[in-house]
Design an enzyme around this catalytic site. Structure first.
Site, PDB file in Angstrom:
ATOM      1  N   LYS A 177     -27.304  50.640  51.499  1.00  0.00           N
ATOM      2  CA  LYS A 177     -28.701  50.848  51.960  1.00  0.00           C
ATOM      3  C   LYS A 177     -29.565  50.662  50.572  1.00  0.00           C
ATOM      4  O   LYS A 177     -29.186  51.345  49.451  1.00  0.00           O
ATOM      5  CB  LYS A 177     -29.081  52.116  52.311  1.00  0.00           C
ATOM      6  N   LYS A 230     -28.539  47.673  55.102  1.00  0.00           N
ATOM      7  CA  LYS A 230     -30.151  47.916  55.571  1.00  0.00           C
ATOM      8  C   LYS A 230     -31.002  47.901  54.235  1.00  0.00           C
ATOM      9  O   LYS A 230     -30.597  47.987  53.137  1.00  0.00           O
ATOM     10  CB  LYS A 230     -30.301  49.401  55.963  1.00  0.00           C
TER      11      LYS A 230
HETATM   12  C1  PBG Z   1     -34.857  57.861  55.083  1.00  0.00           C
HETATM   13  C2  PBG Z   1     -34.577  56.751  56.234  1.00  0.00           C
HETATM   14  C3  PBG Z   1     -35.441  55.620  55.961  1.00  0.00           C
HETATM   15  C4  PBG Z   1     -35.366  54.781  56.875  1.00  0.00           C
HETATM   16  C5  PBG Z   1     -34.496  55.254  57.734  1.00  0.00           C
HETATM   17  N1  PBG Z   1     -34.018  56.627  57.178  1.00  0.00           N
HETATM   18  C6  PBG Z   1     -36.533  55.102  54.702  1.00  0.00           C
HETATM   19  C7  PBG Z   1     -36.227  55.556  53.248  1.00  0.00           C
HETATM   20  O1  PBG Z   1     -34.985  55.591  52.862  1.00  0.00           O
HETATM   21  O2  PBG Z   1     -37.145  55.890  52.685  1.00  0.00           O
HETATM   22  C8  PBG Z   1     -36.120  53.632  56.958  1.00  0.00           C
HETATM   23  C9  PBG Z   1     -36.200  52.706  58.327  1.00  0.00           C
HETATM   24  C10 PBG Z   1     -37.062  51.646  58.564  1.00  0.00           C
HETATM   25  O3  PBG Z   1     -37.772  51.303  57.664  1.00  0.00           O
HETATM   26  O4  PBG Z   1     -37.260  51.436  59.625  1.00  0.00           O
HETATM   27  N2  PBG Z   1     -33.566  58.559  55.285  1.00  0.00           N
END
Ligand code: PBG
Length: 309
Positions: A177, A230
């Site tokens: 991520k 991601k």
């Molecule tokens: C946070 C989380 C995020 C997303 C899913 N879980 C955002 C972040 O890490 O700040 C992003 C999903 C998206 O942008 O569609 N735990």
């Protein structure tokens, strides 16, 4: 001769939920996506199930007054999110419910982990994540999605699940991520932006590819059932690499910013939406994703059903 197939069975639909009744508010930066109260959520799940979308990833938008430094509301028996999971599973036992494990929707700091002296501390966070995980499994979650990126959390929550008898609840680990700009609209949806700093001490540097191997290896050994990359579109090379190297299902999260970009261009008449959207999803499949989390899921299913694809 087509090499890659994309169908509704490859899609997971993320949905935003809020406490309350008869509430359905559109997320400004995500046209067509809403924060839903339970009544609307049940309607939405039913419609999607009829279209062949069967897996849902639920994210809670939590009232600021309920947030604190240790995200205690995340496992409180008063948590509306846990009640919603229970209700959806009761009404639609065949729906697959994925849940989010991270502190940010519940944290007054807006971070995924515990903050101490301005730093996000890894090991103290694991305990909170485990409590959240067990509470979600008790509510009926089928797949746990740790999106927090703390080290060692897959093993920690796997053990917590097994200790409580939830041996067949699976873990879809957010493996690679990245600290991405493409999460902006999601943070609007949940009002969960960090109150200070950024997430670079726990999310990955977009410049790094080999490091994704380290993350994948750890999550795999720790017991992840699926490995997720991601965002998806800027990271197709990572999806491809991890798919080649690991014998477990690979997931990709087609994130909010990717959805927003295409929607905005379509609203301006700058792009042919009906062709561009399935092309995007197909490219993620072609790169190696077995399953895609995407805000396009319902619309794609509607297009597929109407024969437009
Ligand atoms: C946070 C989380 C995020 C997303 C899913 N879980 C955002 C972040 O890490 O700040 C992003 C999903 C998206 O942008 O569609 N735990």
């Amino acid at each position: 001769m087509r090499e890659t197939h994309l169908g509704v069975e490859n899609l997971i639909y993320p949905l935003f939920v809020v406490d309350g009744q008869n509430h359905k508010s559109e997320v400004k930066s995500l046209p067509g996506q809403f924060r839903l109260s339970l009544d609307h959520l049940l309607k939405e799940v039913e419609e999607c199930m009829n279209l062949g979308v069967k897996c849902f990833d639920l994210f809670p938008a939590v009232d600021d007054a309920l947030k604190d430094q240790m995200a205690t509301y995340s496992y409180s028996d008063k948590n509306f999110y846990l009640r919603y999971i229970q209700e959806v599973k009761k009404r639609f036992p065949e729906a697959i419910i994925m849940t989010d494990v991270a502190m940010d929707p519940y944290s007054s700091d807006g971070h995924d982990g515990v903050v101490k002296d301005g730093k996000i501390v890894n090991d103290e966070t694991l305990e909170v994540l485990a409590k959240m995980t067990v509470a979600q499994a008790q509510a009926g979650a089928d797949i746990i999605g740790p999106s927090d990126m703390m080290d060692g959390r897959v093993e920690y929550i796997r053990e917590a699940l097994d200790d409580e008898g939830f041996t067949d609840v699976s873990i879809m680990s957010y493996t690679a991520k990245y600290a991405s700009a493409f999460y902006g609209p999601f943070r609007d949806a949940l009002d969960s932006a960090p109150k200070f700093g950024d997430k670079k001490t726990y999310q990955m540097d977009p410049a790094n590819k080999r490091e994704a191997r380290v993350e994948a290896e750890l999550d795999y050994i720790e017991g992840a059932d699926y490995l997720m990359i991601k965002p998806a579109l800027c990271y197709l090379d990572i999806i491809h690499m991890i798919k080649e190297e690991y014998p477990v299902p690979i997931a990709a999260y087609n994130v909010s910013g990717e959805y927003a970009m295409l929607k905005a261009a379509a609203q301006n008449g700058w792009i042919e939406y009906d062709r561009a959207m399935p092309e995007m999803l197909l490219s993620i499949r072609r790169a190696g994703a077995d399953v895609i989390l995407t805000y396009f899921a319902k619309e794609f299913a509607q297009m597929a059903k109407s024969g437009a694809l």
